[in-house]
Design a protein around this motif. Structure first.
Motif, PDB file in Angstrom:
ATOM      1  N   ILE A   3       0.855  -1.185   0.000  1.00 55.28           N
ATOM      2  CA  ILE A   3       0.000   0.000   0.000  1.00 55.28           C
ATOM      3  C   ILE A   3       0.889   1.233   0.000  1.00 55.28           C
ATOM      4  CG2 ILE A   3      -1.737   1.304   1.274  1.00 55.28           C
ATOM      5  CD1 ILE A   3      -2.574  -1.408   2.561  1.00 55.28           C
ATOM      6  N   LEU A   4       0.625   2.130  -0.932  1.00 58.74           N
ATOM      7  CA  LEU A   4       1.329   3.404  -1.007  1.00 58.74           C
ATOM      8  C   LEU A   4       0.330   4.502  -0.656  1.00 58.74           C
ATOM      9  CD1 LEU A   4       3.864   5.050  -1.762  1.00 58.74           C
ATOM     10  CD2 LEU A   4       2.970   5.121  -4.112  1.00 58.74           C
ATOM     11  N   ILE A   5       0.680   5.322   0.314  1.00 56.70           N
ATOM     12  CA  ILE A   5      -0.178   6.435   0.729  1.00 56.70           C
ATOM     13  C   ILE A   5       0.459   7.732   0.248  1.00 56.70           C
ATOM     14  CG2 ILE A   5      -1.148   7.695   2.671  1.00 56.70           C
ATOM     15  CD1 ILE A   5      -1.206   5.059   4.220  1.00 56.70           C
ATOM     16  N   LEU A   6      -0.317   8.494  -0.525  1.00 57.96           N
ATOM     17  CA  LEU A   6       0.145   9.778  -1.049  1.00 57.96           C
ATOM     18  C   LEU A   6      -0.617  10.903  -0.349  1.00 57.96           C
ATOM     19  CD1 LEU A   6       0.312   8.981  -4.870  1.00 57.96           C
ATOM     20  CD2 LEU A   6       2.104   8.748  -3.140  1.00 57.96           C
ATOM     21  N   ASN A   7       0.088  11.617   0.514  1.00 60.08           N
ATOM     22  CA  ASN A   7      -0.497  12.738   1.227  1.00 60.08           C
ATOM     23  C   ASN A   7      -0.288  13.996   0.393  1.00 60.08           C
ATOM     24  OD1 ASN A   7      -1.435  14.597   3.092  1.00 60.08           O
ATOM     25  ND2 ASN A   7       0.465  14.580   4.271  1.00 60.08           N
ATOM     26  N   GLY A   8      -1.386  14.579  -0.097  1.00 58.97           N
ATOM     27  CA  GLY A   8      -1.313  15.767  -0.936  1.00 58.97           C
ATOM     28  C   GLY A   8      -1.418  17.069  -0.175  1.00 58.97           C
ATOM     29  N   SER A   9      -1.351  17.024   1.141  1.00 67.67           N
ATOM     30  CA  SER A   9      -1.470  18.243   1.933  1.00 67.67           C
ATOM     31  C   SER A   9      -0.098  18.826   2.254  1.00 67.67           C
ATOM     32  CB  SER A   9      -2.205  17.966   3.247  1.00 67.67           C
ATOM     33  OG  SER A   9      -2.224  19.130   4.041  1.00 67.67           O
ATOM     34  N   PRO A  10       0.069  20.130   2.070  1.00 66.92           N
ATOM     35  CA  PRO A  10       1.339  20.741   2.460  1.00 66.92           C
ATOM     36  C   PRO A  10       1.460  20.979   3.959  1.00 66.92           C
ATOM     37  CG  PRO A  10      -0.090  22.376   1.449  1.00 66.92           C
ATOM     38  CD  PRO A  10      -0.802  21.050   1.344  1.00 66.92           C
TER      39      PRO A  10
END
Length: 176
Positions: A3-10
């Motif tokens: 599982i790859l989690i991509l957090n798009g929040s700065p």
């Protein structure tokens, strides 16, 4: 499952990250990798099609090729984004746009989406982001496992919502 989690929040300690962390906590028994895409140097797609001619190799010299390899290696990719002007964050959208270079390795993934905005859940931004994500998923033959919208504004606000945190952890536990 990888599982790859991509957090798009700065935001370093924002609501999006907190919810994704709960999903990761619930994903016991799986190999989980985390990427804060806002910390990467990723340029926008140039639309030059060089990647189509060069076996997926983009002409840009940035952090995206390493991220692309992680996406290709993952079985499941979870995306998290705050709402910015009725859409996903620019940092996450840059990475999604660059998937154009991904080839066969990005197809047929299991995916999930967490969207966090300050407006009420009946606001149009959640529908717009979900519809855009669904179109991307259909184009790439992705299986959408969930699309969760959350209303929260102040950093850390979601940490006070125990039912929401339990729901996120349960989502992680249901990944397969």
């Amino acid at each position: 499952m990888k599982i790859l989690i991509l957090n798009g929040s700065p935001r370093k300690n924002g609501n999006t990250k907190a919810l994704l962390e709960r999903i990761a906590t619930g994903a016991k028994g799986h190999e989980v990798e985390w990427v804060d895409v806002a910390r990467l140097r990723v340029g926008g797609c140039l639309g030059c099609d060089a990647c189509r001619k060069n076996g997926g190799n983009c002409v840009q010299q940035d952090d995206f090729p390493a991220l692309l390899k992680k996406i290709q290696a993952a079985d499941c990719v979870l995306f998290g984004t705050p709402v910015y002007f009725w859409g996903m964050s620019a940092q996450l959208k840059l990475c999604i746009d660059r998937l154009y270079a991904g080839g066969e390795g990005i197809l047929h993934k299991k995916v999930g989406l967490v969207t966090v905005g300050a407006d009420v859940l009946s606001g149009p931004q959640y529908r717009l982001i979900n519809e855009q994500f669904a179109c991307i998923a259909e184009h790439l033959s992705w299986e959408i496992l969930f699309q969760e919208a959350v209303s929260a504004s102040a950093a850390g606000e979601v940490l006070e919502q125990t039912e929401l945190l339990a729901k996120m952890e349960a989502l992680g536990g249901q990944l397969s």
